[in-house]
Design an enzyme around this catalytic site. Structure first.
Site, PDB file in Angstrom:
ATOM      1  N   HIS A   9       3.680 -13.524  32.983  1.00 51.31           N
ATOM      2  CA  HIS A   9       4.257 -14.842  33.873  1.00 51.31           C
ATOM      3  C   HIS A   9       3.399 -16.076  33.313  1.00 51.31           C
ATOM      4  O   HIS A   9       2.545 -16.154  32.573  1.00 51.31           O
ATOM      5  CB  HIS A   9       3.570 -14.749  35.368  1.00 51.31           C
ATOM      6  CG  HIS A   9       2.040 -14.692  35.252  1.00 51.31           C
ATOM      7  ND1 HIS A   9       0.982 -15.644  35.355  1.00 51.31           N
ATOM      8  CD2 HIS A   9       1.187 -13.175  35.593  1.00 51.31           C
ATOM      9  CE1 HIS A   9      -0.090 -15.080  35.591  1.00 51.31           C
ATOM     10  NE2 HIS A   9       0.001 -13.643  35.461  1.00 51.31           N
ATOM     11  N   GLU A  79      -0.640  -6.704  38.488  1.00 55.47           N
ATOM     12  CA  GLU A  79      -1.782  -6.618  37.450  1.00 55.47           C
ATOM     13  C   GLU A  79      -3.003  -5.505  38.178  1.00 55.47           C
ATOM     14  O   GLU A  79      -2.800  -5.044  39.217  1.00 55.47           O
ATOM     15  CB  GLU A  79      -2.445  -8.068  37.865  1.00 55.47           C
ATOM     16  CG  GLU A  79      -3.640  -8.372  36.881  1.00 55.47           C
ATOM     17  CD  GLU A  79      -3.256  -8.309  35.424  1.00 55.47           C
ATOM     18  OE1 GLU A  79      -3.332  -6.928  34.894  1.00 55.47           O
ATOM     19  OE2 GLU A  79      -3.206  -9.077  34.721  1.00 55.47           O
TER      20      GLU A  79
END
Length: 199
Positions: A9, A79
């Site tokens: 990202h 994550e």
């Protein structure tokens, strides 16, 4: 030939101030939005047939800015959970617990209530298996820096201690010509690659 495109990202608000976010749902910074938009044409050249994204906002927003607002949300691409360290300043961790931080980066230490590296790698491995077994030949995974390290560890046996964090809005490509993975691209960006990217 099967290709897995892994995009980290764009810069998040906590990346910008070098705070660990783990699974905290932090938004992209303005710079992160610009980075994601700039990476879009590079990703588009590979014409992905299937797009999966972490369900955390910073990844899903990056997928949308890349041109894939309908990307399928996949929680397995979240994550690594950093437990007690969520929101901690990296500089403070380096000053107060440098050995623990180095161990975490190497996959040998987990902070309190954090996700152990082997479990994290296995979780990411399940997402990778889904992508590899999909009928589509080119699969884009919009995810996180730790996810990319875990994917490289699982596919190539490249431990996290031997690789720098992928920079924000960067592209990494794994190809599977037969039964073996090979690394075709790592940390590619439309700007100078960030070699000291925040975790």
């Amino acid at each position: 030939m099967k290709r897995i495109l892994l995009v980290r990202h764009g810069e998040s608000e906590w990346n910008a101030v070098r705070r660990l976010q783990g699974q905290a749902d932090i938004e992209l910074s303005q710079r992160g939005e610009q980075q994601a938009c700039a990476l879009g044409p590079m990703v588009a050249t590979y014409n992905p047939d299937l797009v999966l994204t972490s369900d955390l906002n910073r990844a899903a927003r990056t997928a949308a800015l890349l041109g894939y607002p309908e990307a399928i949300k996949e929680p397995l691409l979240r994550e690594q959970n950093v437990g007690k360290w969520t929101g901690a300043e990296i500089a403070q961790l380096l000053a107060e617990t440098p050995h623990d931080y180095a161990g975490w980066r190497a996959g040998t230490f987990a902070p309190e209530n954090g996700e152990v590296w082997a479990d994290f790698r296995a979780r990411v491995g399940h997402a990778m298996k889904r992508a590899i077994e999909a009928r589509e030949q080119t699969v884009l995974l919009v995810c996180h820096g730790g996810v990319i390290r875990a994917a490289l560890d699982g596919a190539l046996g490249l431990p996290p201690a031997r690789i720098i964090p992928a920079g924000p809005a960067s592209l990494t490509i794994l190809a599977f010509p037969k039964d073996e993975a090979r690394l075709e691209v790592f940390n590619a960006t439309t700007f100078a690659p960030q070699l000291d990217a925040p975790d």
